[in-house]
Design a protein around this motif. Structure first.
Motif, PDB file in Angstrom:
ATOM      1  N   LEU A 143     -11.050  -5.864   2.785  1.00  0.00           N
ATOM      2  CA  LEU A 143      -9.871  -4.875   2.210  1.00  0.00           C
ATOM      3  C   LEU A 143     -10.060  -3.742   2.129  1.00  0.00           C
ATOM      4  CD1 LEU A 143      -8.423  -7.182  -0.877  1.00  0.00           C
ATOM      5  CD2 LEU A 143      -7.128  -6.288   1.039  1.00  0.00           C
ATOM      6  N   GLN A 181       0.473   4.140  -2.427  1.00  0.00           N
ATOM      7  CA  GLN A 181       0.431   5.591  -2.158  1.00  0.00           C
ATOM      8  C   GLN A 181       1.516   6.570  -3.028  1.00  0.00           C
ATOM      9  OE1 GLN A 181       1.744   6.779   2.033  1.00  0.00           O
ATOM     10  NE2 GLN A 181      -0.431   6.311   2.613  1.00  0.00           N
ATOM     11  N   GLN A 196      -9.496   1.801  -3.717  1.00  0.00           N
ATOM     12  CA  GLN A 196      -9.575   2.564  -2.694  1.00  0.00           C
ATOM     13  C   GLN A 196      -8.612   3.475  -2.439  1.00  0.00           C
ATOM     14  OE1 GLN A 196     -11.771   1.964  -0.141  1.00  0.00           O
ATOM     15  NE2 GLN A 196     -12.782   0.705  -1.386  1.00  0.00           N
ATOM     16  N   MET A 197      -7.364   3.409  -3.056  1.00  0.00           N
ATOM     17  CA  MET A 197      -6.321   4.387  -2.718  1.00  0.00           C
ATOM     18  C   MET A 197      -6.712   5.533  -3.939  1.00  0.00           C
ATOM     19  SD  MET A 197      -4.238   3.725  -0.401  1.00  0.00           S
ATOM     20  CE  MET A 197      -2.922   4.597  -0.821  1.00  0.00           C
ATOM     21  N   LEU A 209      -7.031  -2.266  -4.378  1.00  0.00           N
ATOM     22  CA  LEU A 209      -6.209  -1.486  -3.496  1.00  0.00           C
ATOM     23  C   LEU A 209      -6.225  -0.156  -4.275  1.00  0.00           C
ATOM     24  CD1 LEU A 209      -3.075  -3.449  -2.418  1.00  0.00           C
ATOM     25  CD2 LEU A 209      -5.363  -3.107  -1.198  1.00  0.00           C
ATOM     26  N   THR A 215      -7.239  -1.165   3.724  1.00  0.00           N
ATOM     27  CA  THR A 215      -6.562  -0.309   3.003  1.00  0.00           C
ATOM     28  C   THR A 215      -6.491   1.015   3.556  1.00  0.00           C
ATOM     29  OG1 THR A 215      -7.057  -1.486   1.202  1.00  0.00           O
ATOM     30  CG2 THR A 215      -6.446   0.542   0.663  1.00  0.00           C
ATOM     31  N   ASP A 247      -3.663   3.040   4.887  1.00  0.00           N
ATOM     32  CA  ASP A 247      -3.144   4.348   4.181  1.00  0.00           C
ATOM     33  C   ASP A 247      -3.078   5.561   5.176  1.00  0.00           C
ATOM     34  OD1 ASP A 247      -2.981   6.261   1.898  1.00  0.00           O
ATOM     35  OD2 ASP A 247      -5.059   6.677   2.345  1.00  0.00           O
ATOM     36  N   ILE A 290       0.906  -1.343   0.025  1.00  0.00           N
ATOM     37  CA  ILE A 290      -0.098  -0.016  -0.007  1.00  0.00           C
ATOM     38  C   ILE A 290       0.820   1.315  -0.133  1.00  0.00           C
ATOM     39  CG2 ILE A 290      -1.827   1.331   1.319  1.00  0.00           C
ATOM     40  CD1 ILE A 290      -2.889  -1.273   2.202  1.00  0.00           C
TER      41      ILE A 290
END
Length: 657
Positions: A364, A236, A299-300, A296, A368, A372, A232
Motif C-alpha cells: 500500500l 489528496q 502516507q498522504m 492511506l 499510494t 499520488d 486517493i
C-alpha cells in the motif's frame, strides 16, 4: 431422429472434441486475447511472452499496441501476432484472414474493456455486451470445429454471478442492484451472457473476478487511476474526512501481477475444470475501511478520519454536489462493500499454483505514493529507451540496468528522480554504466519515512537502499540530497563509494525570505508551499545565466502541481525547516555536513558548485582536500545544464581510476 439418439450423438461429439484437445495439449498453446494493452493485459502478455505460447492479440492499432507493450517491458514479439479489431464492432471488425487466424486458437482470454466507472450506458453496452457476444460466438465456433481448450473471462469482483451457496450450488440472481453504474451493470450482463453461452456450447469456462487492481511488486506502479486512485484523489483534495461505512466495510485489493499469474496458470492447464475465482483475500485477513483510510492518510500526510458515516450518506453527498465541488466522481466509493466473498475455489487454485495470497498492507505505501504522484502529473511522458522503474530498498527508482559500477543519483529540493532523468541519461550515454535515480522518501513515488526527524529519516532510507547494492559505486547528490548522500556514505562504513556533490546544502543558507518563513509552524509552511503560484515559482527559479526559460517554466509548472500533494509538500517542509531553522542542530547535525571531510573520503569526492547561487553559500565544513569545480550557474544547474554536469562528473571520476 429420436431424443435418445441425439443425446448419444452429442456425447460422442463431446468425447471426440476432448480427445482432440488432449492430443494438442502437449503442443504450445495458441491464445487469442482481448485487452492486451490494459493494466492487467500488459502484465499478462509480459509473462506469457517469456514462454513458448503463441499470442493473437486483438488491438485497435498495432503501432500503438507495440509501443505500449515495449514500454511495459515486453521484449520478445516473435510469437505475438496483432489482430486488428474492436470489441464494439460487429464481428469484432475482423477481416476474413484474421478471423481464420483467431479460429486456430486453443485458449481465449477475454480481458477487454475500458476501465472507466463513469462510462455512459450506450458506450458501456457497445464495449461489454457486444464484445461478450462476439467473443463468445468465436469460442462456440472454435469448439464446434476443433475444440476449445479453455475460455477465461475477466470480470469485476462485484459481479453477482457464479457465487455458490452453502450447499455448493450456484445462487440464482433475478436482477441486479439498481444502484450499479452502467459500467458495472454491462460488465455483469456480459458475465451472465458468457456463462450461459459456455454452458449451452459445453466449452470449459473460468471466470476470474479481480478485486480493485493496484500495481505490481516491487514498484506498486498503478497506471489505472480508477478504483483506489479515486479514493486517493479524494484524500489528496481533503474530501475524505470520514470513514465510509465504518469498520464493517472494506475495499478488496489485488496486485495486477497476481491477476496475470492466475491467468497464465489457467491458460496452461491441459484439462481445465472451470470455475469462478474471486481474486481477493478473506475479509478478516484484509484491512477494514477504517484501517485502509488510516494507512492511506498516514502516507498522504493528512489527518486520519475520526468518524464513520453510513456509506449511503457519502454516496448521497457525492451525487448532491460533492462531485461537482471536489472533482471526484461519485463512483469513487462504488467498490466499497460490506460483503464477504466465497474464496474456497480461489484458495484451491492458488494451492495448485503453489502460491500464497500476499498481504496488501506491504504494498500500500508504494501504491499510494505512485498514485499520488501520478494524479498530480497526468502527462508525465514516456521514459527514455531502456529506462525502467524499479525500487531500491524503500525508495522508488528509475534508470538503466547493466554491467559495471553504477551511478546512484539523489535529487534535491523541488525535484524528484524524474527531473534528474536528463542527467542520468547523459551519464548512461557517456559511460554505458548502470544509472539509478532514486526518489527521496515522500518525494516523487517514494513512500514517506517513519522517522520523527526529517534528515535522519532520509538518511536511514538511503542507507537501507545502499545496502542492497554490492560493489563500488558513484553516489551523486544534489542540494540537500548531497548532504543526505554524504552522510549515508559515511555511516555505511564503506570505502568503495565515490561521492559527487552538486550544490550540497545543509545549514549553509543565506538570509532569505524562505529562511524566515521556515521558522513558522509546519502546517503554515506547507500551506505556503501549496499556495505559491506557478509565476512565483518561475520567478524564484530564474537564473542570471542564459538558461532556456521554457524549461524553467515547465519546471515551475511541475513544482506548483507537486506542492498540491500534502505528502510531497510535507516532505519539502520538513527538509526546509531542517536547513533553515537548524532544527535539531547539534553535534550530530554539525557532523552531517562534514561527513565527507574525512581524509580517506575527501580524496575520492568532488563538489560541483554553481557560483550564481544566491540562496546558499559554499559549505565551510568541507575539507580543503575535496576538489571543487566551479560552474557559472545557479542552484539548479544539474536540472537545467545536465550535459555540462555529466561531463564534469565523468571527467573527474575518470581521472581517479
Amino acid at each position: 431422429m429420436n431424443v435418445h439418439t441425439t443425446r448419444e450423438t452429442n456425447t460422442e461429439h463431446t468425447r471426440d472434441i476432448k480427445q482432440v484437445i488432449n492430443k494438442r495439449a502437449i503442443e504450445p498453446a495458441i491464445i487469442f486475447m482481448t485487452g492486451s494493452t490494459g493494466f492487467i493485459g500488459k502484465e499478462t502478455v509480459k509473462q506469457l511472452a517469456a514462454g513458448d505460447t503463441k499470442l493473437l492479440l486483438l488491438v485497435r492499432s498495432e503501432p500503438r499496441a507495440r509501443v505500449v507493450l515495449q514500454a511495459y517491458g515486453v521484449k520478445n514479439f516473435d510469437r505475438i501476432t496483432f489482430i486488428h479489431g474492436d470489441l464494439s464492432k460487429p464481428g469484432l471488425g475482423l477481416v476474413l484472414t484474421d478471423r481464420q487466424l483467431v479460429l486456430e486458437a486453443d485458449v481465449i482470454i477475454h480481458a477487454g474493456g475500458t476501465m472507466d466507472v463513469t462510462l455512459e450506458r450506450k458506450e458501456a453496452e457497445q464495449i461489454f455486451m457486444n464484445g461478450a457476444k462476439e467473443v463468445a460466438e468465436l469460442a462456440g465456433e472454435i469448439h464446434r470445429t476443433r475444440g476449445l481448450r479453455h475460455f477465461i473471462h475477466v470480470v469485476g469482483f462485484m459481479s453477482p454471478y457464479g457465487q455458490r451457496d452453502e450447499k455448493g450450488e450456484y445462487i440464482q440472481v433475478n436482477k441486479l442492484e439498481n444502484h450499479e453504474s452502467a459500467y458495472e451493470e454491462m460488465k455483469f450482463h456480459a458475465d451472465l451472457y458468457i456463462r450461459e453461452h459456455a454452458e449451452a456450447n459445453q466449452y470449459p469456462l473460468s471466470v476470474v473476478n479481480p478485486s480493485t487492481v493496484v500495481g505490481p511488486r516491487p514498484t506498486g506502479e498503478t497506471e489505472q487511476t480508477g478504483g483506489i486512485g479515486l479514493l486517493i484523489q479524494a484524500i489528496q483534495k481533503r474530501f475524505m474526512p470520514v470513514v465510509p461505512g465504518g469498520s464493517s466495510y472494506w475495499l478488496p485489493l489485488v496486485e495486477n501481477d497476481v491477476v496475470a499469474k492466475t491467468l497464465v496458470f489457467l491458460s496452461k492447464e491441459t484439462a481445465p475444470v472451470g470455475g469462478t475465482y474471486p481474486l481477493l483475500a478473506r475479509k478478516e485477513d484484509s484491512p477494514s475501511m477504517k484501517e485502509l483510510l488510516h494507512l492511506l492518510s498516514q502516507q498522504m500526510d493528512v489527518p486520519k478520519p475520526k468518524w464513520a458515516v453510513p456509506l449511503t450518506w457519502v454516496q448521497w453527498a457525492m451525487k448532491s454536489g460533492g462531485t461537482r465541488i471536489s472533482g471526484v466522481p461519485a463512483e469513487s466509493v462504488s467498490f466499497i462493500t460490506n460483503r464477504t466473498f466465497p474464496v474456497e475455489e480461489t484458495e484451491a487454485l492458488f494451492t495448485r499454483m503453489g502460491q500464497s495470497w500476499p498481504d496488501i498492507r506491504e504494498q500500500l505505501p508504494f501504491v499510494t505514493a505512485d498514485l499520488d504522484y501520478r494524479l498530480r502529473h497526468v502527462s508525465s511522458g514516456t521514459l527514455p529507451a531502456g529506462c525502467i522503474r524499479s525500487r531500491i530498498g524503500n525508495l522508488a527508482a528509475l534508470g538503466w540496468d547493466g554491467e559495471g559500477e553504477p551511478w546512484i543519483i539523489v535529487h534535491g529540493l523541488l525535484s524528484c528522480a524524474d527531473e534528474m532523468l536528463p542527467l542520468g541519461e547523459r551519464l548512461r550515454e557517456l559511460t554505458g554504466n548502470p544509472v539509478w535515480l532514486v526518489d527521496l522518501a515522500g518525494f516523487g513515488r517514494s513512500p514517506v519515512h517513519q522517522k520523527s526527524e526529517a534528515f535522519e529519516g532520509q538518511v536511514h532510507e538511503l542507507l537501507t537502499a545502499l545496502r542492497e547494492l554490492e560493489g563500488p559505486m558513484k553516489l551523486i547528490g544534489h542540494s540537500v540530497g548531497g548532504a543526505i548522500a554524504a552522510t549515508a556514505a559515511f555511516r555505511s562504513g564503506r570505502t568503495d563509494i565515490q561521492l559527487g556533490l552538486l550544490q550540497p546544502v545543509g545549514h549553509n543558507s543565506n538570509q532569505t525570505a524562505l529562511r524566515m518563513a521556515s521558522r513558522m509552524p509546519r502546517d503554515f509552511v506547507r500551506t505556503l508551499l501549496a499556495g505559491r503560484s506557478e509565476a512565483g515559482w518561475n520567478r524564484m527559479l530564474q537564473s542570471k545565466r542564459d538558461t532556456d526559460h521554457r524549461v524553467i517554466r515547465r519546471f515551475a509548472e511541475k513544482v506548483r502541481s507537486s506542492m498540491q500533494s500534502p505528502r510531497i509538500a510535507g516532505a519539502h517542509t520538513d527538509l526546509l525547516r531542517w536547513i533553515h531553522t537548524g532544527k535539531g542542530k547539534g553535534v550530530q547535525d554539525k557532523l552531517s555536513m562534514g561527513m565527507w571531510s574525512k581524509a580517506d573520503q575527501a580524496k575520492s569526492t568532488v563538489v560541483v558548485w554553481g557560483k550564481e547561487d544566491e540562496d546558499y553559500h559554499y559549505p565551510e565544513e568541507i575539507d580543503p582536500q575535496v576538489k571543487c569545480v566551479g560552474v557559472p550557474y545557479g542552484h539548479y544547474f544539474p536540472v537545467f545544464q545536465p550535459h555540462d554536469t555529466a561531463a564534469i562528473l565523468v571527467e573527474w571520476f575518470n581521472t581517479k581510476r
